[in-house]
Write an enzyme that holds these catalytic residues in place. Structure first.
Site, short mmCIF file in Angstrom:
data_model
loop_
_atom_site.label_atom_id
_atom_site.label_comp_id
_atom_site.label_asym_id
_atom_site.label_seq_id
_atom_site.Cartn_x
_atom_site.Cartn_y
_atom_site.Cartn_z
N LEU A 152 3.23 0.36 6.84
CA LEU A 152 1.97 1.10 6.88
C LEU A 152 1.81 1.93 5.60
CD1 LEU A 152 -0.29 1.16 9.02
CD2 LEU A 152 0.59 3.39 9.75
N ARG A 154 -0.09 1.77 1.55
CA ARG A 154 -1.49 1.73 1.11
C ARG A 154 -2.21 0.50 1.67
NH1 ARG A 154 1.38 2.94 -3.63
NH2 ARG A 154 0.96 4.98 -4.56
N ILE A 155 -1.59 -0.67 1.47
CA ILE A 155 -2.25 -1.90 1.90
C ILE A 155 -2.26 -2.00 3.42
CG2 ILE A 155 -2.05 -4.42 1.88
CD1 ILE A 155 -1.05 -4.18 -1.02
N ARG A 175 10.00 1.81 8.49
CA ARG A 175 11.36 2.36 8.58
C ARG A 175 11.41 3.64 9.40
NH1 ARG A 175 12.95 2.52 2.36
NH2 ARG A 175 10.74 3.09 2.30
N THR A 176 10.37 4.46 9.27
CA THR A 176 10.26 5.68 10.06
C THR A 176 8.84 5.80 10.59
OG1 THR A 176 9.72 6.97 8.07
CG2 THR A 176 12.04 6.89 8.73
N ARG A 232 5.28 -10.91 0.57
CA ARG A 232 6.03 -11.82 -0.29
C ARG A 232 6.55 -12.97 0.56
NH1 ARG A 232 3.77 -9.87 -3.83
NH2 ARG A 232 4.53 -8.74 -5.67
N ASP A 256 -0.56 -16.40 2.26
CA ASP A 256 -0.95 -16.34 0.85
C ASP A 256 0.27 -16.43 -0.06
OD1 ASP A 256 -2.75 -15.95 -1.35
OD2 ASP A 256 -2.08 -13.87 -1.49
N GLU A 261 7.53 -20.37 -4.40
CA GLU A 261 6.26 -20.68 -5.08
C GLU A 261 6.51 -21.31 -6.45
OE1 GLU A 261 4.08 -17.02 -5.21
OE2 GLU A 261 3.97 -16.86 -3.04
N HIS A 279 -1.35 -17.76 -3.38
CA HIS A 279 -1.02 -16.40 -3.84
C HIS A 279 -2.18 -15.79 -4.63
CE1 HIS A 279 2.56 -13.60 -4.95
NE2 HIS A 279 1.45 -12.91 -4.75
#
Length: 313
Positions: A152, A154-155, A175-176, A232, A256, A261, A279
């Site tokens: 959670l 920016r993206i 993670r938290t 990724r 994506d 790749e 991608h």
């Protein structure tokens, strides 16, 4: 600054390459038959490395460049850069956050819509003339589906905000727990996958998140669940994903990014319940230009002794 040597380790958009060539003494890695020749001739002249999501600066390259001062990545991800080696050597590292957040988040929503509504398959259905023989089959609605997000940042937050516009309940794993978040938190990816319809990978690639999507997570998501990966390729155990899709243990996937790749598992090509993109999460003229400007701005700031625009190390 025309005498400052900059090594471009991967082909970039023409604007960035041209600006680097205009401002610096640019070395293009692909102009040399092998890395040894490049390094033997120019190692002491190179003070900066510019990479991207597919190529950066590993420990060997860093050790081979005694005058290296900065690595500037044309990407938000820096998994191709040995950050610990950079810290050890006092080499600065920058990336391009924020400017690609909207683009990648838009694409994540696009993948969800394309996957659940079978937009790509419907297009092929029409083009092949099959509509004349009958209507296309019914699909699945996106609005109201529970969306689980891994990461959670920016993206991840931008994807959540967009999905809320489709009345989608949002949950997440990180993670938290984010104390200021209104979304439901699950302490494990398996629990998150068990409680959502669509699972989105939007975290950074680290040793801990390598293959964070494994057989257990895929089975928890199940035959009515959908996986979206705009992170990724190595976030996903690709052979497990392929077998789950082929066997019907997973409802579908919008991808994506891929593990190796530009190689993509050919088993995916014949499946209707996948949407495959090369991608292109940040691949618009506007966003890639903004990313290039950040790379250029960070290099200029470094060599002029000014604060970096987006420092990581």
């Amino acid at each position: 600054m025309g005498s400052i040597g900059v090594l471009l380790v991967a082909q970039a958009m023409p604007y960035l390459e041209q600006e680097l060539d205009r401002r610096y003494k640019l070395f293009r890695a692909w102009d040399y038959p092998n890395a040894a020749q490049l390094l033997s001739q120019h190692a002491t002249a190179i003070r900066a490395v510019v990479g991207n999501a597919s190529a950066g600066a590993d420990a060997a390259l860093i050790e081979a460049l005694p005058k290296l001062e900065i690595v500037s990545s044309f990407s938000v991800g820096v998994d191709k850069i040995d950050l610990e080696k950079c810290r050890e050597k006092g080499i600065r590292v920058t990336n391009t956050p924020d400017v690609l957040t909207d683009e990648v988040s838009d694409l994540a929503i696009g993948l969800m819509l394309a996957l659940l509504r079978r937009i790509c398959e419907s297009d092929r259905f029409l083009r092949s003339g099959q509509w004349k023989r009958g209507d296309y089959k019914l699909t699945t609605k996106f609005s109201g589906k529970t969306v689980g997000i891994i990461g959670l940042g920016r993206i991840g937050q931008a994807i959540a905000k967009r999905a809320e516009g489709f009345q989608c309940p949002i949950s997440y794993y990180s993670r938290t727990e984010k104390q200021d978040s209104k979304y439901k938190y699950y302490p494990s990816v398996v629990e998150l996958a068990s409680n959502c319809d669509i699972l989105v990978v939007a975290c950074a690639l680290t040793e801990e998140t390598h293959h964070i999507i494994n057989r257990e997570v895929i089975n928890a998501l199940g035959p009515k669940g959908y996986l979206i990966n705009i992170g990724r390729g190595k976030h996903v155990d690709e052979p497990e994903l392929v077998s789950a899709l082929v066997e019907g243990r997973l409802g579908g996937a919008g991808l994506d990014v891929f593990e190796n790749e530009p190689a993509v598992p050919e088993e995916l090509f014949g499946l209707e319940n996948v949407v495959l993109l090369p991608h292109v999460g940040s691949a618009t003229v506007e966003t890639r230009t903004a990313m290039a400007d950040l790379v250029l701005g960070n290099l200029e700031a470094h060599f002029l002794g000014k604060p970096l625009l987006t420092p990581l190390v």
